[in-house]
Scaffold this active site. Sequence first.
Site, PDB file in Angstrom:
ATOM      1  N   GLU A   1       5.303  -2.078   8.230  1.00 38.08           N
ATOM      2  CA  GLU A   1       3.556  -2.128   8.683  1.00 38.08           C
ATOM      3  C   GLU A   1       2.886  -2.907   8.639  1.00 38.08           C
ATOM      4  O   GLU A   1       2.429  -3.098   7.558  1.00 38.08           O
ATOM      5  CB  GLU A   1       3.563  -0.955   8.579  1.00 38.08           C
ATOM      6  CG  GLU A   1       2.493  -0.700   9.253  1.00 38.08           C
ATOM      7  CD  GLU A   1       1.595   1.142   8.974  1.00 38.08           C
ATOM      8  OE1 GLU A   1       2.274   1.782   8.412  1.00 38.08           O
ATOM      9  OE2 GLU A   1       0.363   1.470   9.106  1.00 38.08           O
TER      10      GLU A   1
ATOM     11  N   ASP B   1      -1.290  -1.332  12.770  1.00 35.19           N
ATOM     12  CA  ASP B   1      -2.004  -0.386  12.733  1.00 35.19           C
ATOM     13  C   ASP B   1      -3.505  -1.288  12.728  1.00 35.19           C
ATOM     14  O   ASP B   1      -4.127  -1.265  13.757  1.00 35.19           O
ATOM     15  CB  ASP B   1      -1.688   0.048  11.121  1.00 35.19           C
ATOM     16  CG  ASP B   1      -2.957   1.345  10.536  1.00 35.19           C
ATOM     17  OD1 ASP B   1      -3.988   1.415  11.893  1.00 35.19           O
ATOM     18  OD2 ASP B   1      -2.536   1.073   9.698  1.00 35.19           O
TER      19      ASP B   1
ATOM     20  N   ARG C   1      -5.349   9.257   7.658  1.00 37.17           N
ATOM     21  CA  ARG C   1      -6.050   8.374   7.219  1.00 37.17           C
ATOM     22  C   ARG C   1      -5.966   8.937   4.828  1.00 37.17           C
ATOM     23  O   ARG C   1      -5.406   9.683   4.557  1.00 37.17           O
ATOM     24  CB  ARG C   1      -7.683   8.418   7.850  1.00 37.17           C
ATOM     25  CG  ARG C   1      -7.255   8.164   8.662  1.00 37.17           C
ATOM     26  CD  ARG C   1      -6.884   6.982   9.744  1.00 37.17           C
ATOM     27  NE  ARG C   1      -7.119   5.702   9.034  1.00 37.17           N
ATOM     28  CZ  ARG C   1      -8.053   4.401   9.614  1.00 37.17           C
ATOM     29  NH1 ARG C   1      -8.807   4.631  10.769  1.00 37.17           N
ATOM     30  NH2 ARG C   1      -8.373   3.349   8.758  1.00 37.17           N
TER      31      ARG C   1
ATOM     32  N   LYS D   1       3.028   9.997   9.834  1.00 35.75           N
ATOM     33  CA  LYS D   1       3.161   9.940   8.849  1.00 35.75           C
ATOM     34  C   LYS D   1       1.967  10.509   8.360  1.00 35.75           C
ATOM     35  O   LYS D   1       1.030  10.585   8.310  1.00 35.75           O
ATOM     36  CB  LYS D   1       2.453   7.922   8.871  1.00 35.75           C
ATOM     37  CG  LYS D   1       2.598   7.601   7.645  1.00 35.75           C
ATOM     38  CD  LYS D   1       2.414   5.926   7.949  1.00 35.75           C
ATOM     39  CE  LYS D   1       1.323   5.139   6.742  1.00 35.75           C
ATOM     40  NZ  LYS D   1       1.007   4.485   7.562  1.00 35.75           N
TER      41      LYS D   1
ATOM     42  N   GLU E   1      -3.308   9.872  -1.030  1.00 33.96           N
ATOM     43  CA  GLU E   1      -2.838  10.308  -0.283  1.00 33.96           C
ATOM     44  C   GLU E   1      -1.562  10.964  -1.111  1.00 33.96           C
ATOM     45  O   GLU E   1      -0.600  11.242  -0.048  1.00 33.96           O
ATOM     46  CB  GLU E   1      -2.368   8.669   0.509  1.00 33.96           C
ATOM     47  CG  GLU E   1      -3.049   8.891   1.531  1.00 33.96           C
ATOM     48  CD  GLU E   1      -2.727   7.239   2.401  1.00 33.96           C
ATOM     49  OE1 GLU E   1      -1.534   6.664   2.609  1.00 33.96           O
ATOM     50  OE2 GLU E   1      -3.714   7.082   3.565  1.00 33.96           O
TER      51      GLU E   1
ATOM     52  N   ASP F   1       4.185   0.549   4.308  1.00 28.03           N
ATOM     53  CA  ASP F   1       2.965  -0.220   5.014  1.00 28.03           C
ATOM     54  C   ASP F   1       2.334  -1.407   3.776  1.00 28.03           C
ATOM     55  O   ASP F   1       1.949  -1.248   2.899  1.00 28.03           O
ATOM     56  CB  ASP F   1       1.924   0.964   5.117  1.00 28.03           C
ATOM     57  CG  ASP F   1       0.642   0.439   5.715  1.00 28.03           C
ATOM     58  OD1 ASP F   1       0.159  -0.537   6.055  1.00 28.03           O
ATOM     59  OD2 ASP F   1      -0.083   1.496   5.481  1.00 28.03           O
TER      60      ASP F   1
ATOM     61  N   GLN G   1       0.163  -1.998   0.133  1.00 27.89           N
ATOM     62  CA  GLN G   1       0.281  -0.072  -0.188  1.00 27.89           C
ATOM     63  C   GLN G   1       0.469   1.565   0.106  1.00 27.89           C
ATOM     64  O   GLN G   1       0.376   2.330  -0.529  1.00 27.89           O
ATOM     65  CB  GLN G   1      -1.265  -0.117   0.923  1.00 27.89           C
ATOM     66  CG  GLN G   1      -2.126   0.839   1.804  1.00 27.89           C
ATOM     67  CD  GLN G   1      -2.703   0.846   2.296  1.00 27.89           C
ATOM     68  OE1 GLN G   1      -3.974   0.219   2.284  1.00 27.89           O
ATOM     69  NE2 GLN G   1      -2.916   1.358   3.388  1.00 27.89           N
TER      70      GLN G   1
ATOM     71  N   LYS H   1      -4.467   6.375  14.853  1.00 21.14           N
ATOM     72  CA  LYS H   1      -4.625   7.219  14.670  1.00 21.14           C
ATOM     73  C   LYS H   1      -6.171   7.334  15.708  1.00 21.14           C
ATOM     74  O   LYS H   1      -7.151   6.172  16.055  1.00 21.14           O
ATOM     75  CB  LYS H   1      -5.485   6.421  13.217  1.00 21.14           C
ATOM     76  CG  LYS H   1      -4.756   6.266  11.974  1.00 21.14           C
ATOM     77  CD  LYS H   1      -5.083   4.663  11.324  1.00 21.14           C
ATOM     78  CE  LYS H   1      -4.375   4.706   9.878  1.00 21.14           C
ATOM     79  NZ  LYS H   1      -4.545   4.101   9.505  1.00 21.14           N
TER      80      LYS H   1
END
Length: 380
Positions: A252, A283, A337, A359, A194, A223, A159, A308
């Site tokens: 992650e 996470d 997010r 992050k 993102e 991640d 990801q 988060k």
Amino acid sequence: MKINSIKTRVILNSAGAKTIETKVTLSDGSFGVASVPGGISKGKSEVTSIEPIESAKRVGEISEKLTSREFDSQKEFDSFLIELDGTSDKSNLGGNTMLSLSVAFCKACAKAEGLETYQYIHNIHNPEKLLSEAKFFMPRMMMLILEGGLHGSGGATIQEFMAIVETIDRGVEIYKSVKNELHKLGQSTNVGAEGAFSPDGYDNEQILSLLNGYLHGEKIALDIAASSFSEAGWELPDYDVILGNYPVESIEDQYGEDDWANWELFAREKLSNMKNKLMIVTDDLTTTNPAILEKAIAREVGNAIVVKPNQIGTVSETLQVIKMAQNSTWKVVISHRGTDTNDDFIADLAIGSGAEFVKFGAPARGERVAKYNRLTEIIG
Ligand code: PGA
Ligand code: ZN
């Protein structure tokens, strides 16, 4: 503190979907405004969000309860919300509703005390350390350069491919170099959820070697977001190959959130060698949940946690998780997010709580840049 008024309204997030924004005004006129992000690859144990329009209604229903009494602390306010909600997954008021109230209250109280939000957070988080003696520092940034998996549109299944940088400028340099290279190769430089590049037809290793080519000694953070793999029908990457060939400092969610046995095995193997400084970051596995973090620490499945706030729903519980991690020498990574807003609260959260890492996505797209800009506003 006494609350004078509360208003929640429906706004758009970075994906054009609806979310909420809440304004809390205290009796002295100080106010705070907070909006709530959303996940694309969500962990199963995250608190439940309710429809934004329902959130606004709920706030209308409880606003008299919140304005008719005093709250002496953030903890008291958050505990009252938790009590009003009365469920274990916050599905009654909605975790999103509660977080917007909690963060807006936090920002309003900071103003009422004449403090910046990060200073107010410091005072809650480290009450034994005087603000005048506190040393605030710039967290290291896991800056997103390329994205795949559910966030991307190319061929990579991992990801997030991030460069760990000490300065925003250095992250921007790497980001621009990769962009130029893709442009030269005739690849699209359109960006993913993102703000990072997602070149067509590139697999994980091709992306890793592209990124690696532009690093000047910086390390890579990945991640994997492995929980999304089984549904998508993808195979997990070969971690020995990746860790053997590329300078990866942090990995992650390398296994699914139900796969505790593999987490344990992986951590035992990678962390037994003291020279191996790999960060193993949870996470989806821990979802900013104190009870799950406790289990993760006890089972030694990692040594760092992504935090988060919207996974758990209140500022106090978020700080509780950060404190637990810090007391166990787990590293803390404060994170945005997949679908976010321009709210920059998490920059204050990171600096105020002394988190080592943030992050916040790529150095592009307004909702990501807002958080980087807040870091530099605070630290310079
Ligand atoms: P999400 O992903 O916000 O889309 O769930 C971000 C992450 O997994 O870290
Ligand atoms: Zn993640």
